[in-house]
Design a protein around this motif. Sequence first.
Motif, PDB file in Angstrom:
ATOM      1  N   ALA A  24       0.838  -1.215   0.000  1.00  5.73           N
ATOM      2  CA  ALA A  24       0.000   0.000   0.000  1.00  5.73           C
ATOM      3  C   ALA A  24       0.857   1.242   0.000  1.00  5.73           C
ATOM      4  O   ALA A  24       0.574   2.230  -0.698  1.00  5.73           O
ATOM      5  N   SER A  25       1.950   1.185   0.816  1.00  2.53           N
ATOM      6  CA  SER A  25       2.851   2.342   0.842  1.00  2.53           C
ATOM      7  C   SER A  25       3.518   2.567  -0.526  1.00  2.53           C
ATOM      8  O   SER A  25       3.651   3.698  -1.014  1.00  2.53           O
ATOM      9  N   GLN A  26       3.936   1.446  -1.094  1.00  2.78           N
ATOM     10  CA  GLN A  26       4.547   1.550  -2.423  1.00  2.78           C
ATOM     11  C   GLN A  26       3.530   2.059  -3.454  1.00  2.78           C
ATOM     12  O   GLN A  26       3.867   2.857  -4.341  1.00  2.78           O
TER      13      GLN A  26
ATOM     14  N   SER B 262       3.937   5.228  -5.395  1.00  2.00           N
ATOM     15  CA  SER B 262       3.859   5.205  -6.860  1.00  2.00           C
ATOM     16  C   SER B 262       2.820   6.195  -7.367  1.00  2.00           C
ATOM     17  O   SER B 262       3.034   6.910  -8.350  1.00  2.00           O
ATOM     18  N   ARG B 263       1.667   6.202  -6.613  1.00  4.01           N
ATOM     19  CA  ARG B 263       0.636   7.159  -7.017  1.00  4.01           C
ATOM     20  C   ARG B 263       1.124   8.596  -6.847  1.00  4.01           C
ATOM     21  O   ARG B 263       0.872   9.464  -7.704  1.00  4.01           O
ATOM     22  N   ASN B 264       1.796   8.816  -5.640  1.00  3.77           N
ATOM     23  CA  ASN B 264       2.329  10.164  -5.442  1.00  3.77           C
ATOM     24  C   ASN B 264       3.357  10.530  -6.518  1.00  3.77           C
ATOM     25  O   ASN B 264       3.375  11.649  -7.045  1.00  3.77           O
ATOM     26  N   ALA B 265       4.206   9.535  -6.825  1.00  8.26           N
ATOM     27  CA  ALA B 265       5.212   9.790  -7.875  1.00  8.26           C
ATOM     28  C   ALA B 265       4.543  10.032  -9.227  1.00  8.26           C
ATOM     29  O   ALA B 265       4.932  10.921 -10.012  1.00  8.26           O
TER      30      ALA B 265
ATOM     31  N   GLN C 149       1.879  15.995 -12.615  1.00 10.42           N
ATOM     32  CA  GLN C 149       1.915  17.436 -12.406  1.00 10.42           C
ATOM     33  C   GLN C 149       3.063  18.068 -13.188  1.00 10.42           C
ATOM     34  O   GLN C 149       2.908  19.118 -13.839  1.00 10.42           O
ATOM     35  N   GLY C 150       4.239  17.415 -13.110  1.00 10.03           N
ATOM     36  CA  GLY C 150       5.366  17.943 -13.896  1.00 10.03           C
ATOM     37  C   GLY C 150       5.092  17.913 -15.388  1.00 10.03           C
ATOM     38  O   GLY C 150       5.424  18.848 -16.131  1.00 10.03           O
ATOM     39  N   LEU C 151       4.471  16.768 -15.796  1.00  7.76           N
ATOM     40  CA  LEU C 151       4.142  16.647 -17.221  1.00  7.76           C
ATOM     41  C   LEU C 151       3.125  17.698 -17.633  1.00  7.76           C
ATOM     42  O   LEU C 151       3.260  18.338 -18.696  1.00  7.76           O
ATOM     43  N   TYR C 152       2.075  17.861 -16.773  1.00  9.26           N
ATOM     44  CA  TYR C 152       1.077  18.883 -17.092  1.00  9.26           C
ATOM     45  C   TYR C 152       1.694  20.275 -17.109  1.00  9.26           C
ATOM     46  O   TYR C 152       1.357  21.121 -17.956  1.00  9.26           O
ATOM     47  N   GLY C 153       2.651  20.481 -16.115  1.00 10.66           N
ATOM     48  CA  GLY C 153       3.328  21.777 -16.120  1.00 10.66           C
ATOM     49  C   GLY C 153       4.142  21.973 -17.388  1.00 10.66           C
ATOM     50  O   GLY C 153       4.147  23.061 -17.988  1.00 10.66           O
TER      51      GLY C 153
END
Length: 252
Positions: free
Chosen positions: A62-64, A68-71, A77-81
């Motif tokens: 779950a943490s991973q 992974s979801r956070n990453a 977000q970086g891609l959208y930026g």
Amino acid sequence: MDAVIGRSQGEAASKIAQQMGAAGRSGSGRYAATIADSLGAIGTQARYTDYDNERTRQMQAASQIDSSRNARTSLQQGLYGSINNAEQVNAGLALSGAGLYNSTNTTALGGATALAGVDNQNIQNGIQTAGMKLSAAQADRAAAMQGLGMVGQNIANLQAPGQTLAMVGAAQDADRQAQLDTAQQVFAEQQASPWKQLGLYSQLVDPIAGLGGSSSGTSVQKTPQPGVMQSLFGMGLAGASVASKFYDPTGK
């Protein structure tokens, strides 16, 4: 899991049986209780450990997954930026391109307008040149027609001196011929003069001779006719008179 537990319990039971046998307590109540406690503990510990490991792995997973979801979220977000930045850059480029396109169109329109003005001026110059050529051609045609109209007069003017010279020559020839004819007639007259005097004398003698006698019958009176030389002399004088009408001593 059951297979693992079964093997572990079998090994524990064998070990306990050996120990109990060595102590002389095989088949005793203590032997059965020890076997049951040991085998139960092995099963419980194994299942607890498996459960704990499973939950630990689930928490790690779950943490991973969260990581992974956070990453992925950060990546998105970086891609959208990046996409937003690229779209802003593209929008700026499009705006600049639109401005350049508008400026280019304005410049092209100005160039086309100037070219149209030059073409119009060239057309006007061509029309003016064609008009001048047409006027010159019409003037040349009029001059040519006038020249053709004067050809007959020019030919007549060119022929006039020759005709005049021919008339003068003819008049001179006629005058010389008249002089020759006159000289010839004078000569002929001189030659015929004695005979003419003789004829006149005979006309005087015959009437006197007739006075001395008589005669009967018809008398014939002869009128003297001009001789051949006299006729030629008369013709020469007439020719000289005619020639003198055409001959001008001044040469005009």
